[in-house]
Design a protein around this motif. Structure first.
Motif, PDB file in Angstrom:
ATOM      1  N   ALA A  48      10.665  17.552 -19.749  1.00  0.00           N
ATOM      2  CA  ALA A  48      11.670  16.903 -18.899  1.00  0.00           C
ATOM      3  C   ALA A  48      11.002  16.204 -17.720  1.00  0.00           C
ATOM      4  O   ALA A  48      11.320  15.062 -17.390  1.00  0.00           O
ATOM      5  N   HIS A  49      10.027  16.883 -17.093  1.00  0.00           N
ATOM      6  CA  HIS A  49       9.369  16.297 -15.928  1.00  0.00           C
ATOM      7  C   HIS A  49       8.546  15.071 -16.306  1.00  0.00           C
ATOM      8  O   HIS A  49       8.520  14.088 -15.566  1.00  0.00           O
ATOM      9  N   ILE A  50       7.869  15.147 -17.463  1.00  0.00           N
ATOM     10  CA  ILE A  50       7.115  13.967 -17.917  1.00  0.00           C
ATOM     11  C   ILE A  50       8.088  12.799 -18.072  1.00  0.00           C
ATOM     12  O   ILE A  50       7.833  11.689 -17.615  1.00  0.00           O
ATOM     13  N   THR A  51       9.247  13.088 -18.695  1.00  0.00           N
ATOM     14  CA  THR A  51      10.237  12.040 -18.950  1.00  0.00           C
ATOM     15  C   THR A  51      10.683  11.355 -17.663  1.00  0.00           C
ATOM     16  O   THR A  51      10.680  10.132 -17.581  1.00  0.00           O
ATOM     17  N   PHE A  52      11.053  12.155 -16.657  1.00  0.00           N
ATOM     18  CA  PHE A  52      11.571  11.453 -15.472  1.00  0.00           C
ATOM     19  C   PHE A  52      10.474  10.884 -14.583  1.00  0.00           C
ATOM     20  O   PHE A  52      10.736  10.051 -13.728  1.00  0.00           O
ATOM     21  N   ASN A  53       9.226  11.286 -14.814  1.00  0.00           N
ATOM     22  CA  ASN A  53       8.119  10.742 -14.015  1.00  0.00           C
ATOM     23  C   ASN A  53       7.619   9.385 -14.501  1.00  0.00           C
ATOM     24  O   ASN A  53       7.143   8.580 -13.705  1.00  0.00           O
ATOM     25  N   ILE A  54       7.703   9.175 -15.822  1.00  0.00           N
ATOM     26  CA  ILE A  54       7.111   7.952 -16.395  1.00  0.00           C
ATOM     27  C   ILE A  54       7.618   6.668 -15.719  1.00  0.00           C
ATOM     28  O   ILE A  54       6.807   5.823 -15.325  1.00  0.00           O
ATOM     29  N   PRO A  55       8.929   6.495 -15.536  1.00  0.00           N
ATOM     30  CA  PRO A  55       9.384   5.235 -14.916  1.00  0.00           C
ATOM     31  C   PRO A  55       8.759   4.982 -13.544  1.00  0.00           C
ATOM     32  O   PRO A  55       8.446   3.835 -13.203  1.00  0.00           O
ATOM     33  N   TYR A  56       8.543   6.052 -12.778  1.00  0.00           N
ATOM     34  CA  TYR A  56       7.959   5.871 -11.439  1.00  0.00           C
ATOM     35  C   TYR A  56       6.502   5.435 -11.525  1.00  0.00           C
ATOM     36  O   TYR A  56       6.040   4.616 -10.727  1.00  0.00           O
ATOM     37  N   VAL A  57       5.775   5.990 -12.490  1.00  0.00           N
ATOM     38  CA  VAL A  57       4.380   5.563 -12.669  1.00  0.00           C
ATOM     39  C   VAL A  57       4.343   4.092 -13.061  1.00  0.00           C
ATOM     40  O   VAL A  57       3.568   3.308 -12.509  1.00  0.00           O
ATOM     41  N   ILE A  58       5.223   3.712 -13.998  1.00  0.00           N
ATOM     42  CA  ILE A  58       5.271   2.303 -14.420  1.00  0.00           C
ATOM     43  C   ILE A  58       5.519   1.413 -13.206  1.00  0.00           C
ATOM     44  O   ILE A  58       4.831   0.406 -13.005  1.00  0.00           O
ATOM     45  N   LEU A  59       6.475   1.825 -12.377  1.00  0.00           N
ATOM     46  CA  LEU A  59       6.829   0.996 -11.220  1.00  0.00           C
ATOM     47  C   LEU A  59       5.698   0.892 -10.201  1.00  0.00           C
ATOM     48  O   LEU A  59       5.626  -0.077  -9.457  1.00  0.00           O
ATOM     49  N   SER A  60       4.818   1.883 -10.148  1.00  0.00           N
ATOM     50  CA  SER A  60       3.729   1.759  -9.168  1.00  0.00           C
ATOM     51  C   SER A  60       2.489   1.075  -9.757  1.00  0.00           C
ATOM     52  O   SER A  60       1.686   0.519  -9.011  1.00  0.00           O
ATOM     53  N   VAL A  61       2.329   1.093 -11.090  1.00  0.00           N
ATOM     54  CA  VAL A  61       1.154   0.435 -11.691  1.00  0.00           C
ATOM     55  C   VAL A  61       1.408  -1.048 -11.923  1.00  0.00           C
ATOM     56  O   VAL A  61       0.523  -1.884 -11.723  1.00  0.00           O
ATOM     57  N   LEU A  62       2.638  -1.379 -12.307  1.00  0.00           N
ATOM     58  CA  LEU A  62       2.951  -2.756 -12.703  1.00  0.00           C
ATOM     59  C   LEU A  62       2.605  -3.827 -11.653  1.00  0.00           C
ATOM     60  O   LEU A  62       2.002  -4.843 -11.989  1.00  0.00           O
ATOM     61  N   PRO A  63       2.952  -3.607 -10.368  1.00  0.00           N
ATOM     62  CA  PRO A  63       2.602  -4.640  -9.372  1.00  0.00           C
ATOM     63  C   PRO A  63       1.103  -4.898  -9.296  1.00  0.00           C
ATOM     64  O   PRO A  63       0.669  -6.027  -9.118  1.00  0.00           O
ATOM     65  N   LYS A  64       0.307  -3.834  -9.466  1.00  0.00           N
ATOM     66  CA  LYS A  64      -1.157  -4.005  -9.420  1.00  0.00           C
ATOM     67  C   LYS A  64      -1.632  -4.852 -10.583  1.00  0.00           C
ATOM     68  O   LYS A  64      -2.566  -5.640 -10.456  1.00  0.00           O
TER      69      LYS A  64
END
Lengths: 267, 356
Positions: free
Chosen positions: A132-148
């Protein structure tokens, strides 16, 4: 006078924001169980570390936070690379799908994950909690890597290929270094979110209880000041992590500024 | 000559959706040649370069490198290197490591000793006067210095062909001139084929052995800088390379052209009788005389000092001539214009205008 008013206003705001936490921390050192101040003590902290249930929850919380952050960072980074290379229309579609879990109320995510685990007949415990934690964490990681990834122009990747690097080594030797700040921020963010999550953990953890869940169940009974002590420690942990994230960003910015100044000097 | 062709493009076309970016390009490049692809933005010059580099695949046609078809070969296996438009340096590595990047990638038998790498990098940095900059941070370098690092990073692997995509575009005028000379020297010293992309015609004229003028995905003309400047094949080339006056004319017969209703002697042959043609006159080929002596006569409408010469606009029967001269004629003055027969460049009307 105006200056004083401005400062006073800010003072009021911060008081409202932090007074409850300050009170909580103060009570964690109060020798009485009631709301009357009777003297300073470390007893609750000592009792806290002797409480098996709480120590057990510490273990669950830390394990889930660390592993879910690591796994979500890996999956999220790979996803971000994929998304960055999509055509514009598919990319915006995928991004809006990615943003739904971020804005979705936690309780809905929690209940629906619980239903999913029940439907699949997976017994709820630390594994489901981790999933469950992996699931809800993934979108946040995407949002912080994408701008870079958008900042790092595609040219350096091509330059690496041009100099003889295979696509794989071009990623590790060049692109990875350019997006590393985003990956690290994503990891810390994921860790923090996992660490202080209550709602989703409550529905998906089953027998495995995180600190937040333990505190919640303890407050239902007679309140023990141990909880104050525990909450204070959790608050400090999250505070330190957030300070690290902010300092990293400041550091990056000032590095850039220094670099710019150097370039100007050379010109 | 046939056998020292290093790159050969055969019937290259490139389409993005319905848009044709390259239309049947045929071009061969000789070993050790300095070739410039010149044209306005969107003419397909960078696309051509990227196809040679292997970063994109052509829709149809073949690319040959030393006689071998390389269309399916990925960029990291091609024996050519690229200097990118915005340098594309690796900012997490210092100057030394940027240059050494290509050397460190060699694996197995080709793997290089640390000592050899050090020697090669120093040799390269010396070539561009950057000795002593090894430990410097990329972002602490000026634009010109970054440019040099980008050039030697691409040269360190001793490619047979160096591709340069508008490498001087971001530099100021003075620095650009210096770098032009430096690049030409490097090319001659190392004996490497350069394929250079630019939209700056002056740059192309001063550096190239061969210029390929492109427009709208087609090659307009291939030739030496002198050929291209003195004998432009069509009005587009004439207009793009240097400034020019393009007039409508009718070819009466060989060596006689009718402009503004008067028959004028010229040196061009091979046109049909009464064929509509474009007549190109370079501003510096216009001789200013008295109104009686000139072929055309008109009134000066503007005068601008350009440093080496004056630029004048002269109004003649509704046509504005652009003329360069070291002697100024004041606005309002009536003057005559004379042009020597071999300074009229007569060319077929470009297809588009015929369709109109």
């Amino acid at each position: 006078m105006l200056k004083f008013l401005k400062r006073f206003y800010i003072f009021i705001i911060f008081t409202f924001l932090y007074a409850p936490i300050a009170v909580l921390i103060a009570y964690s050192f109060n020798s009485s169980k009631s709301s009357k101040w009777t003297g300073f003590t470390f007893d609750w902290y000592i009792q806290l570390f002797q409480d098996k249930q709480i120590m057990n929850s510490w273990g669950v919380t830390l394990r889930v936070a660390i592993f879910s952050a690591i796994i979500a960072t890996i999956i999220g980074t790979m996803a971000a690379i994929g998304i960055a290379n999509m055509k514009k229309r598919t990319r915006s579609a995928v991004l809006s799908v990615n943003n739904i879990p971020v804005t979705n109320p936690d309780i809905i995510t929690g209940v629906s994950l619980m239903l999913l685990f029940i439907a699949l007949r997976i017994e709820r415990g630390e594994i489901t909690l981790l999933l469950a934690h992996i699931t809800f964490n993934i979108p946040y990681v995407i949002l912080s890597v994408l701008p870079k990834l958008h900042q790092a122009d595609n040219m350096t990747y091509e330059a690496a290929l041009d100099l003889g690097a295979t696509p794989f080594s071009a990623f590790w030797k060049v692109v990875f270094h350019e997006i590393k700040p985003g990956i690290v921020t994503g990891f810390i963010l994921a860790f923090t979110l996992s660490f202080d999550d209550f709602m989703i953990s409550n529905y998906t953890g089953g027998t495995a209880q995180t600190l937040a869940v333990t505190i919640f169940s303890m407050t239902k009974k007679k309140i023990n000041p141990k909880i104050y002590a525990l909450s204070s420690i959790m608050f400090l942990t999250v505070l330190i992590l957030l300070i690290i994230v902010n300092l990293r960003q400041d550091d990056n910015n000032s590095k850039k500024e220094r670099k710019l100044k150097k370039v100007e000097k050379n010109l | 000559m046939e056998n020292n062709i290093i790159i050969d493009l055969k019937n290259i076309s490139m389409e993005y959706g319905n848009e044709k970016v390259l239309d049947n390009i045929n071009l061969y490049i000789r070993d050790k040649e300095f070739v410039t692809l010149l044209g306005p933005s969107g003419c397909g010059k960078t696309t051509t370069l990227r196809i040679i580099g292997g970063f994109i695949n052509q829709t149809s046609g073949n690319v040959y490198f030393e006689g071998k078809e390389i269309s399916k070969v990925p960029p990291y296996k091609r024996q050519l290197n690229t200097v990118f438009q915005k340098y594309a340096l690796f900012s997490h590595l210092n100057v030394f490591e940027n240059v050494a990047f290509g050397l460190r990638l060699k694996k197995g038998k080709e793997k290089l000793d640390e000592k050899v790498i050090k020697e090669k990098v120093s040799e390269m940095l010396k070539l561009v006067n950057l000795s002593g900059y090894e430990k410097r941070d990329i972002n602490s370098l000026s634009g010109g210095q970054q440019q040099r690092v980008a050039i030697v990073r691409a040269l360190v692997n001793h490619p047979k062909v160096l591709l340069l995509d508008e490498p001087l575009g971001a530099l100021d005028l003075k620095l650009r001139k210096d770098m032009q000379t430096e690049l030409k020297k490097i090319q001659q010293r190392l004996g490497i084929t350069f394929i250079y992309v630019t939209h700056d015609q002056e740059e192309a004229l001063s550096m190239s052995d061969t210029i390929v003028v492109m427009n709208e995905g087609k090659i307009q003309q291939i030739g030496t800088p002198q050929d291209i400047y003195n004998e432009p094949k069509n009005a587009f080339v004439a207009d793009f390379i240097g400034e020019s006056n393009i007039l409508d004319g009718i070819m009466k017969k060989d060596c006689l052209v009718n402009i503004f209703g008067q028959d004028i002697e010229c040196v061009d042959v091979g046109f049909e009788e009464n064929e509509s043609v474009d007549v190109v006159i370079r501003p510096e080929d216009i001789i200013i005389t008295s109104p009686e002596e000139g072929i055309f006569s008109g009134t000066v409408t503007s005068l601008t000092f350009k440093g080496v010469h004056f630029e004048m606009v002269i109004q003649c029967d509704g046509f504005e001539f652009l003329a360069h001269n070291t002697i100024a004629s004041q606005p309002g003055e009536k003057i005559g214009l004379k042009v020597k027969p071999f300074d009229f460049h007569i060319m077929k009307k470009s297809k588009k205008e015929c369709e109109k």
